[in-house]
Design a protein around this motif. Structure first.
Motif, PDB file in Angstrom:
ATOM      1  N   ASN A 138       0.832  -1.202   0.000  1.00 31.33           N
ATOM      2  CA  ASN A 138       0.000   0.000   0.000  1.00 31.33           C
ATOM      3  C   ASN A 138       0.872   1.260   0.000  1.00 31.33           C
ATOM      4  N   ALA A 181      -9.724  -3.881  -0.966  1.00 33.47           N
ATOM      5  CA  ALA A 181      -8.303  -3.947  -1.296  1.00 33.47           C
ATOM      6  C   ALA A 181      -7.442  -4.005  -0.048  1.00 33.47           C
ATOM      7  N   THR A 229      -5.715 -10.061  -7.098  1.00 39.91           N
ATOM      8  CA  THR A 229      -5.785  -8.612  -7.285  1.00 39.91           C
ATOM      9  C   THR A 229      -7.139  -8.164  -7.804  1.00 39.91           C
ATOM     10  N   SER A 233      -9.645  -7.017  -6.307  1.00 39.58           N
ATOM     11  CA  SER A 233     -10.146  -5.795  -5.665  1.00 39.58           C
ATOM     12  C   SER A 233      -9.135  -4.655  -5.726  1.00 39.58           C
ATOM     13  N   PHE A 234      -8.035  -4.839  -6.507  1.00 38.51           N
ATOM     14  CA  PHE A 234      -6.980  -3.835  -6.575  1.00 38.51           C
ATOM     15  C   PHE A 234      -7.204  -2.884  -7.744  1.00 38.51           C
ATOM     16  N   THR A 279      -7.758  -7.406   1.621  1.00 39.43           N
ATOM     17  CA  THR A 279      -7.022  -8.426   0.866  1.00 39.43           C
ATOM     18  C   THR A 279      -5.528  -8.320   1.126  1.00 39.43           C
ATOM     19  N   THR A 280      -4.991  -7.097   1.108  1.00 38.40           N
ATOM     20  CA  THR A 280      -3.551  -6.920   1.345  1.00 38.40           C
ATOM     21  C   THR A 280      -3.177  -7.301   2.778  1.00 38.40           C
ATOM     22  N   LYS A 282      -1.857  -0.736  -7.524  1.00 42.52           N
ATOM     23  CA  LYS A 282      -1.669  -1.747  -6.485  1.00 42.52           C
ATOM     24  C   LYS A 282      -1.342  -3.108  -7.092  1.00 42.52           C
TER      25      LYS A 282
END
Length: 319
Positions: free
Chosen positions: A171, A207, A240, A242-243, A210-211, A247
């Motif tokens: 991030n 996001a 990815t 939701s990125f 998830t990260t 990102k």
């Protein structure tokens, strides 16, 4: 001239309505007045309740308008879930107080028994041997318990440290908070995000959530390699989704720096051909990758109503 004797009847009726009966009849007036006053007060209370209901209805409408995209049934479910949570928390707090009291009583009993046991002070024979064995085993148990708690805390601290390092890298120039890992009373670990002021972030966006879990996964992989000298592949399924594009690049940069096998199943490399409408490989994204790339797709033609006609084709796109 006067064949009926009503005067005597009226006198007898007057006598019958006197005394206790007179008191009872006059009491009706007080009872009626009290009932009228009671009804008047209840009407005032009813009006207050009606006003409260109207205010609650306005508040409900306001919340529904503010919760854009969230249905009323879901809000109601969340409310009941939250209400149930607080009720369970209250019961759990009461239970904790009760268990702490019982634990205190048991510890006091144990201390009393240990003191009486020490007072025996046997000088010889098997009693002395049993006492020494008991003392040694007790110290060993205490040492194991202390070591377990210390090792677990050290492991969770190290896991949090590695996870926060990856979370920051996933991030860049964006809010990410801090990964906090604690041990619950049942022995399980609880993972949450915490801001710098100590507030817990209970509902992070897709996001960030998830990260967070990716960071934990990368950290576990690192610690496993360091402590056990064992390695295993990391497998990601649409990691990815939701990125955003920036990102995505950060994620693949981290993957490129991991010295272990990683298998990623994704649609990030596909784009739609505006002329044919088919999916094709995005050559720009493909050139940025330094790993092997395979494309998995359905062979055409196939019967969309018959699953047995669907075959999978795997093509190597890049070494």
């Amino acid at each position: 001239m006067f064949p009926n004797n009503y005067i005597n009847e009226i006198r007898n009726l007057g006598i019958s309505l006197g005394g206790d009966e007179s008191v009872r009849v006059f009491g009706y007036a007080n009872e009626i007045r009290e009932n009228i006053e009671f009804v008047a007060v209840r009407k005032i209370d009813l009006q207050k309740v009606i006003e409260q209901l109207e205010d609650a209805e306005e508040e409900r409408k306001r919340i529904i308008i503010q919760a854009d995209g969230v249905s009323e049934s879901l809000l109601e479910k969340n409310f009941h879930d939250l209400k149930g949570f607080f009720e369970e928390k209250r019961k759990a707090d009461d239970r904790i107080v009760e268990l702490k009291r019982k634990l205190s009583d048991l510890m006091a009993q144990k201390a009393d028994i240990d003191a009486k046991f020490e007072e025996l002070s046997p000088s010889k024979g098997m009693t002395k041997v049993y006492r020494d064995v008991h003392t040694i085993l007790d110290r060993i148990c205490r040492a194991f318990k202390s070591a377990r708690e210390k090792n677990l805390r050290n492991f969770l601290d190290k896991l949090s440290e590695h996870a926060n390092s990856y979370l920051e890298r996933l991030n860049p120039a964006d809010f990410h908070g801090t990964v906090n890992i604690i041990e619950r009373a049942n022995g399980q670990a609880k993972i949450s995000l915490v801001s710098s002021n100590g507030d817990h972030i209970y509902d992070p966006n897709g996001a960030l959530k998830t990260t967070m879990y990716m960071s934990i996964l990368f950290a576990i992989s690192d610690l496993t390699t360091l402590t056990r000298e064992e390695d295993y592949p990391l497998i990601f399924d649409a990691p990815t989704s939701s990125f955003g594009e920036i990102k995505e690049d950060e994620f693949y940069n981290i993957i490129a720096g991991i010295k272990k096998q990683c298998i990623i199943v994704t649609k990030d490399l596909l784009e739609k051909d505006t002329l044919t409408g088919d999916c094709r490989i995005n050559q720009g994204k493909l050139e940025n990758l330094k790993c092997s790339v395979y494309r998995i797709e359905k062979e055409k033609p196939f019967d969309p109503l018959d699953l047995s006609t669907v075959c999978i084709k795997i093509s190597k796109i890049k070494d």
